[in-house]
Enzyme design. Structure first.
Site, PDB file in Angstrom:
ATOM      1  N   CYS A 264      93.297  28.860 -16.548  1.00 37.11           N
ATOM      2  CA  CYS A 264      92.734  28.682 -15.188  1.00 37.11           C
ATOM      3  C   CYS A 264      92.331  30.011 -14.553  1.00 37.11           C
ATOM      4  CB  CYS A 264      93.746  27.979 -14.294  1.00 37.11           C
ATOM      5  SG  CYS A 264      94.259  26.402 -14.975  1.00 37.11           S
TER       6      CYS A 264
ATOM      7  N   HIS B 266      90.484  28.458  -7.478  1.00 43.57           N
ATOM      8  CA  HIS B 266      90.417  27.665  -8.710  1.00 43.57           C
ATOM      9  C   HIS B 266      90.771  26.231  -8.325  1.00 43.57           C
ATOM     10  CE1 HIS B 266      91.492  25.679 -12.311  1.00 43.57           C
ATOM     11  NE2 HIS B 266      92.788  25.761 -12.090  1.00 43.57           N
TER      12      HIS B 266
ATOM     13  N   ASN C 233      89.668  19.170 -12.479  1.00 38.90           N
ATOM     14  CA  ASN C 233      90.012  20.569 -12.737  1.00 38.90           C
ATOM     15  C   ASN C 233      89.292  21.003 -14.013  1.00 38.90           C
ATOM     16  OD1 ASN C 233      91.320  22.874 -13.758  1.00 38.90           O
ATOM     17  ND2 ASN C 233      93.299  22.297 -12.904  1.00 38.90           N
TER      18      ASN C 233
HETATM   19  N1  ACO Z   1      99.051   7.457 -12.528  1.00 40.18           N
HETATM   20  C1  ACO Z   1     100.093   6.769 -12.049  1.00 40.18           C
HETATM   21  N2  ACO Z   1     101.356   7.235 -12.063  1.00 40.18           N
HETATM   22  C2  ACO Z   1     101.569   8.439 -12.596  1.00 40.18           C
HETATM   23  C3  ACO Z   1     100.512   9.219 -13.120  1.00 40.18           C
HETATM   24  C4  ACO Z   1      99.209   8.673 -13.070  1.00 40.18           C
HETATM   25  N3  ACO Z   1      98.140   9.341 -13.546  1.00 40.18           N
HETATM   26  N4  ACO Z   1     101.028  10.373 -13.589  1.00 40.18           N
HETATM   27  C5  ACO Z   1     102.356  10.334 -13.369  1.00 40.18           C
HETATM   28  N5  ACO Z   1     102.678   9.173 -12.770  1.00 40.18           N
HETATM   29  C6  ACO Z   1     103.993   8.718 -12.363  1.00 40.18           C
HETATM   30  C7  ACO Z   1     105.100   9.287 -13.219  1.00 40.18           C
HETATM   31  O1  ACO Z   1     105.280   8.545 -14.395  1.00 40.18           O
HETATM   32  C8  ACO Z   1     106.279   9.180 -12.299  1.00 40.18           C
HETATM   33  O2  ACO Z   1     106.733   7.861 -12.296  1.00 40.18           O
HETATM   34  P1  ACO Z   1     108.317   7.524 -12.193  1.00 40.18           P
HETATM   35  O3  ACO Z   1     108.747   8.103 -10.870  1.00 40.18           O
HETATM   36  O4  ACO Z   1     108.340   6.040 -12.235  1.00 40.18           O
HETATM   37  O5  ACO Z   1     108.938   8.212 -13.358  1.00 40.18           O
HETATM   38  C9  ACO Z   1     105.676   9.472 -10.931  1.00 40.18           C
HETATM   39  O6  ACO Z   1     104.261   9.204 -11.055  1.00 40.18           O
HETATM   40  C10 ACO Z   1     105.876  10.887 -10.482  1.00 40.18           C
HETATM   41  O7  ACO Z   1     105.587  11.743 -11.603  1.00 40.18           O
HETATM   42  P2  ACO Z   1     105.549  13.281 -11.501  1.00 40.18           P
HETATM   43  O8  ACO Z   1     105.084  13.880 -12.781  1.00 40.18           O
HETATM   44  O9  ACO Z   1     106.829  13.785 -10.902  1.00 40.18           O
HETATM   45  O10 ACO Z   1     104.369  13.382 -10.489  1.00 40.18           O
HETATM   46  P3  ACO Z   1     104.183  14.363  -9.300  1.00 40.18           P
HETATM   47  O11 ACO Z   1     104.467  13.659  -8.043  1.00 40.18           O
HETATM   48  O12 ACO Z   1     104.831  15.660  -9.549  1.00 40.18           O
HETATM   49  O13 ACO Z   1     102.620  14.549  -9.414  1.00 40.18           O
HETATM   50  C11 ACO Z   1     101.104  16.202 -10.266  1.00 40.18           C
HETATM   51  C12 ACO Z   1     102.058  15.054 -10.614  1.00 40.18           C
HETATM   52  C13 ACO Z   1      99.957  15.637  -9.460  1.00 40.18           C
HETATM   53  C14 ACO Z   1     100.587  16.802 -11.540  1.00 40.18           C
HETATM   54  C15 ACO Z   1     101.900  17.199  -9.422  1.00 40.18           C
HETATM   55  O14 ACO Z   1     103.080  17.588 -10.089  1.00 40.18           O
HETATM   56  C16 ACO Z   1     101.126  18.379  -9.088  1.00 40.18           C
HETATM   57  O15 ACO Z   1     100.334  18.364  -8.192  1.00 40.18           O
HETATM   58  N6  ACO Z   1     101.399  19.496  -9.803  1.00 40.18           N
HETATM   59  C17 ACO Z   1     100.683  20.722  -9.657  1.00 40.18           C
HETATM   60  C18 ACO Z   1     100.148  21.095 -10.955  1.00 40.18           C
HETATM   61  C19 ACO Z   1      98.700  20.844 -11.073  1.00 40.18           C
HETATM   62  O16 ACO Z   1      98.017  20.298 -10.248  1.00 40.18           O
HETATM   63  N7  ACO Z   1      98.208  21.326 -12.139  1.00 40.18           N
HETATM   64  C20 ACO Z   1      96.820  21.274 -12.360  1.00 40.18           C
HETATM   65  C21 ACO Z   1      96.510  21.903 -13.634  1.00 40.18           C
HETATM   66  S1  ACO Z   1      97.235  23.447 -13.807  1.00 40.18           S
HETATM   67  C22 ACO Z   1      96.335  24.519 -12.937  1.00 40.18           C
HETATM   68  O17 ACO Z   1      95.167  24.403 -12.840  1.00 40.18           O
HETATM   69  C23 ACO Z   1      97.090  25.616 -12.283  1.00 40.18           C
END
Ligand code: ACO
Length: 349
Positions: A114, A276, A306
């Site tokens: 990234c 980014h 992304n």
């Molecule tokens: N659709 C539906 N449900 C989903 C999905 C999806 N695509 N993905 C995960 N879930 C579910 C999981 O299975 C979990 O369910 P459970 O509670 O029944 O086990 C629940 O949603 C929560 O999962 P988490 O992985 O904890 O989801 P979180 O709330 O953390 O959201 C996300 C995930 C959006 C990736 C978040 O962690 C985030 O914003 N992270 C920042 C990292 C990021 O955005 N990276 C981008 C790429 S890296 C970069 O460019 C720097």
């Protein structure tokens, strides 16, 4: 001291739009979850065979070169940032050199995910400042759709990423005060595995070096990418989303402030921040922490997802095309990603 300026900018995204609704045919997900957590409505996916990371980069490069008022023959160095290269090796830089029939110039590939485009710009800036090169083509391009886990197992990652490319041509600045004011690069490898694709890689050294002859082809292939690795999904990217989020919202603002303060400037002086496009929630958090108004930050992750190394040049290109960046404006490009690596570039447009 000689400064470098962005003389031309271009972007290319595939025609094929893939909506959150389309995702549902492959995995258990929904539009509401994706938009609420990431801001993404749709992304573009490259044609399976006809579009590659290199071909998209070339299309963006053609526009950037034209807008810079130069030609491919006058480019004297190529820097290509990607995590999804056409080949394991060689890198995409030489493929651009070949596709654009350029002279036998240097071609460098950057593997900083990234932060790739920010790192690439910083390297290009040094070459211009020393006077070594006068026309550097910098490309960020990704074909993520090739290597994502489209089963429900991979849904926390696969919904985030999209394909596309952006490019700039860097030249020596002609006007006093114009151009790249400073670049700032950082890394912290402590959590390298939090956002990574492990295989194929030499960390998995299964080879018994002096007994290779004892193995048949199938056994050797299995060592390179075993059935167990594939069953565990270790051939796909891994991300600890919450861990990445926590680090990103600290390092993004920090590196923007670092760039501004090194130049005796503050957020009030900033006309445009191009973060980014990691996740809309991260960008909104950064905006809030820096106290920036909506017109000071550009986001387009809603349309493209992304696109990793391509996200900054795509966003910069769109903002510029929409007249949101004008001559004399102060623009900050900032990135955070896998590594972890992060960085910023401060530009007087
Ligand atoms: N659709 C539906 N449900 C989903 C999905 C999806 N695509 N993905 C995960 N879930 C579910 C999981 O299975 C979990 O369910 P459970 O509670 O029944 O086990 C629940 O949603 C929560 O999962 P988490 O992985 O904890 O989801 P979180 O709330 O953390 O959201 C996300 C995930 C959006 C990736 C978040 O962690 C985030 O914003 N992270 C920042 C990292 C990021 O955005 N990276 C981008 C790429 S890296 C970069 O460019 C720097």
């Amino acid at each position: 001291m000689l400064k470098s300026k962005i003389a031309g900018i271009g972007m290319y995204v595939p025609e094929n739009i893939f909506t959150n609704e389309d995702m549902k045919q492959y995995m258990d997900t929904n539009d509401e979850w994706i938009q609420e957590r990431t801001g993404i409505k749709e992304r573009r996916y490259a044609h399976r065979t006809e579009e590659t990371t290199t071909t998209m980069g070339v299309e963006a490069a053609k526009i950037a070169i034209k807008r810079a008022g130069t030609t491919a023959a006058e480019i004297d160095f190529i820097i290509f940032a990607t995590l999804s290269p056409d080949y394991y090796f060689p890198g995409c830089g030489v493929l651009v050199q070949r596709a654009m029939q350029m002279n036998e110039i240097g071609a460098l590939d950057i593997r900083n995910q990234c932060s790739g485009f920010v790192y690439a710009l910083s390297v290009a800036d040094q070459f211009i400042k020393t006077g070594m090169y006068k026309n550097i083509l910098v490309i960020g391009s990704e074909k993520h759709s090739f290597g994502l886990d489209f089963s429900t197992r991979g849904r926390n990652i696969s919904v985030i990423f999209g394909d596309g490319a952006g490019a700039v041509v860097l030249q020596p600045a002609q006007k006093d005060g114009q151009g790249i004011l400073s670049t700032h690069l950082h890394s912290d490898g402590e959590n390298a595995e939090m956002l990574a694709m492990y295989n194929p890689g030499t960390h998995a050294n299964h080879w018994v070096n002096d007994k290779v002859a004892d193995f048949n082809d199938a056994e050797i292939a299995d060592m390179f990418m075993s059935k167990e690795m594939i069953d565990k999904g270790q051939n796909f990217p891994f991300m600890d989303g919450p861990a990445v989020f926590k680090k990103a919202i600290v390092k993004f603002p920090e590196v923007v402030v670092e760039a501004l303060s090194q130049n005796g400037l503050t957020t009030a002086d900033l006309n445009m921040l191009i973060p980014h496009q990691a996740n809309l929630r991260i960008s909104q958090f950064v905006q809030q922490k820096l106290g920036l108004q909506d017109h000071q930050v550009y986001n387009n992750i809603q349309k493209y997802g992304n696109t990793t190394a391509a996200s900054i040049p795509i966003a910069l290109c769109e903002a510029w095309e929409q007249g949101k960046i004008k001559e004399g404006d102060l623009v900050c490009l900032a990135a955070f990603g896998s590594g972890y690596t992060w960085g910023s570039v401060l530009v007087r447009w």
